[in-house]
Design an enzyme around this catalytic site. Structure first.
Site, PDB file in Angstrom:
ATOM      1  N   ASN A 131       0.874  -1.173   0.000  1.00  0.00           N
ATOM      2  CA  ASN A 131       0.000   0.000   0.000  1.00  0.00           C
ATOM      3  C   ASN A 131       0.910   1.221   0.000  1.00  0.00           C
ATOM      4  OD1 ASN A 131      -1.768   2.065   0.493  1.00  0.00           O
ATOM      5  ND2 ASN A 131      -2.383   1.381   2.543  1.00  0.00           N
ATOM      6  N   TRP A 132       0.985   1.858  -1.157  1.00  0.00           N
ATOM      7  CA  TRP A 132       1.912   2.989  -1.277  1.00  0.00           C
ATOM      8  C   TRP A 132       1.388   4.250  -0.610  1.00  0.00           C
ATOM      9  CZ3 TRP A 132       4.058   2.654  -7.024  1.00  0.00           C
ATOM     10  CH2 TRP A 132       4.964   1.588  -7.089  1.00  0.00           C
ATOM     11  N   LYS A 133       0.118   4.255  -0.213  1.00  0.00           N
ATOM     12  CA  LYS A 133      -0.484   5.439   0.403  1.00  0.00           C
ATOM     13  C   LYS A 133      -0.245   6.654  -0.520  1.00  0.00           C
ATOM     14  CE  LYS A 133      -0.153   3.116   4.790  1.00  0.00           C
ATOM     15  NZ  LYS A 133      -0.006   3.169   6.246  1.00  0.00           N
ATOM     16  N   HIS A 181      -9.694   1.213   5.150  1.00  0.00           N
ATOM     17  CA  HIS A 181      -8.373   1.340   5.778  1.00  0.00           C
ATOM     18  C   HIS A 181      -8.470   2.287   6.982  1.00  0.00           C
ATOM     19  CE1 HIS A 181      -4.185   2.416   6.417  1.00  0.00           C
ATOM     20  NE2 HIS A 181      -3.880   1.298   5.786  1.00  0.00           N
ATOM     21  N   GLU A 229      -6.713   4.617   7.995  1.00  0.00           N
ATOM     22  CA  GLU A 229      -6.475   6.043   7.721  1.00  0.00           C
ATOM     23  C   GLU A 229      -7.702   6.694   7.092  1.00  0.00           C
ATOM     24  OE1 GLU A 229      -2.763   5.434   5.676  1.00  0.00           O
ATOM     25  OE2 GLU A 229      -1.847   4.846   7.575  1.00  0.00           O
ATOM     26  N   GLU A 287      -5.334  -5.011  10.517  1.00  0.00           N
ATOM     27  CA  GLU A 287      -4.305  -3.996  10.711  1.00  0.00           C
ATOM     28  C   GLU A 287      -4.550  -3.296  12.045  1.00  0.00           C
ATOM     29  OE1 GLU A 287      -2.359  -2.791   6.754  1.00  0.00           O
ATOM     30  OE2 GLU A 287      -4.046  -1.457   7.059  1.00  0.00           O
ATOM     31  N   GLY A 319       2.608   2.148  10.834  1.00  0.00           N
ATOM     32  CA  GLY A 319       3.564   3.249  10.690  1.00  0.00           C
ATOM     33  C   GLY A 319       4.264   3.625  11.983  1.00  0.00           C
ATOM     34  N   SER A 364       3.525  -2.275  10.228  1.00  0.00           N
ATOM     35  CA  SER A 364       4.981  -2.327  10.390  1.00  0.00           C
ATOM     36  C   SER A 364       5.604  -3.668   9.983  1.00  0.00           C
ATOM     37  CB  SER A 364       5.368  -1.955  11.831  1.00  0.00           C
ATOM     38  OG  SER A 364       4.964  -0.636  12.127  1.00  0.00           O
ATOM     39  N   GLY A 368       2.852  -1.321   4.234  1.00  0.00           N
ATOM     40  CA  GLY A 368       2.888   0.109   3.931  1.00  0.00           C
ATOM     41  C   GLY A 368       4.294   0.563   3.569  1.00  0.00           C
ATOM     42  N   GLY A 369       4.980   1.162   4.531  1.00  0.00           N
ATOM     43  CA  GLY A 369       6.293   1.773   4.294  1.00  0.00           C
ATOM     44  C   GLY A 369       7.277   0.893   3.537  1.00  0.00           C
TER      45      GLY A 369
HETATM   46  P1  13P Z   1       3.080   0.283   7.656  1.00  0.00           P
HETATM   47  O1  13P Z   1       3.554  -1.033   7.059  1.00  0.00           O
HETATM   48  O2  13P Z   1       3.829   1.458   7.149  1.00  0.00           O
HETATM   49  O3  13P Z   1       2.971   0.192   9.141  1.00  0.00           O
HETATM   50  O4  13P Z   1       1.572   0.498   7.110  1.00  0.00           O
HETATM   51  C1  13P Z   1       0.661  -0.533   7.223  1.00  0.00           C
HETATM   52  C2  13P Z   1      -0.552  -0.191   6.437  1.00  0.00           C
HETATM   53  O5  13P Z   1      -1.307   0.695   6.806  1.00  0.00           O
HETATM   54  C3  13P Z   1      -0.799  -0.930   5.194  1.00  0.00           C
HETATM   55  O6  13P Z   1      -2.079  -0.693   4.704  1.00  0.00           O
END
Ligand code: 13P
Length: 256
Positions: A12-14, A99, A101, A172, A178, A218, A239-240
């Site tokens: 997930n590149w956000k 999600h 966020e 999640e 994050g 994470s 994510g990251g």
């Molecule tokens: P991180 O891997 O950066 O913690 O993000 C997780 C996430 O929200 C994937 O959708």
């Protein structure tokens, strides 16, 4: 006992990268992952909407292309929204829904997520429904109830497909997103087992056996193998680390 569900790792590149940077990332990831896979693993990237055209070309035949959200409406006067049909026409195979966020910054609810899942399935797309508890909810010991409510509200109603290519769940924990704090493999598998048990009791044995449950929060190249070893953990939502070529490739390959 090994389960028969095909492992699935999604990035997930956000709201990161410009389209051309994204294209280059994908272009470098594809051959590394392709060369390293020695058993069937599905993988894909949920990218910003501006990237779908370029990324559809890069990923075709190799990986799934996804969006990070979609509208709960079919069409109409909804300024700024993008429909599931538009995503499908742009080459997307899946979209994330609910999600944390989106819930946190845009007030999205599980009921709305449920409508989005419908819209995606109507287009033959895969919905990746994200659930998870906050730190407060974990500390209060209430997380099972929170998750069950998210599942009930998001997956209610007739006619929802529980086929493995139509619905994926992602656990999640909000406190692990994050933050560098990861659920331990035991904590992750405990919740995944709880979700599978919910599927079994509410949607029957076929759904419980078919639906893949991904862990997100994470995940990195060092902890992925341990997290993915849980019998109820069918993959990861990253994510990251999905913005780093080698790290993401290693995470996908650790699902082999
Ligand atoms: P991180 O891997 O950066 O913690 O993000 C997780 C996430 O929200 C994937 O959708």
């Amino acid at each position: 006992m090994m389960n028969k569900r095909t492992p699935l790792v999604l990035g997930n590149w956000k709201m990161n990268t410009l389209p051309e940077e994204g294209r280059l990332l994908a272009r470098q990831m594809v051959p590394i992952i392709k060369d390293g896979l020695h058993r069937r693993v599905e993988w894909g990237l949920a990218v910003p909407l501006t990237h779908t055209g370029l990324l559809a070309t890069e990923l075709r035949g190799h990986a799934l292309l996804g969006a990070q959200d979609c509208s709960m409406h079919e069409r109409g006067a909804y300024t700024g929204e993008v429909s599931a049909a538009m995503l499908s026409a742009s080459g997307c195979d899946f979209a994330l829904v609910g999600h944390s966020e989106r819930r946190q910054y845009h007030g999205e609810t599980s009921i709305q997520a449920g409508l989005k899942i419908r819209r995606l399935q109507e287009q033959g797309m895969m919905a990746v429904y994200c659930v998870g508890e906050s730190l407060e909810q974990r500390q209060s010991g209430d997380y099972a109830t929170v998750l069950q409510t998210q599942l009930h509200e998001g997956l209610q109603g007739e006619g929802l497909s529980l086929d493995s290519s139509a619905l994926v769940l992602a656990y999640e924990p909000v406190w692990a997103i994050g933050t560098g704090l990861t659920a331990s493999p035991e904590q992750a598998n405990e919740v995944h087992a709880l979700i599978r048990d919910w599927l079994l009791r509410n949607r029957g044995p076929e759904a419980a056996a078919a639906v893949r449950i991904l862990y997100g929060g994470s995940v990195n190249a060092s902890n992925a193998a341990d997290l993915l070893a849980g019998p109820d953990v069918d993959g990861a939502l990253v994510g990251g680390a999905s913005l780093q070529i080698r790290a993401f490739a290693d995470i996908v390959l650790s699902a082999c």
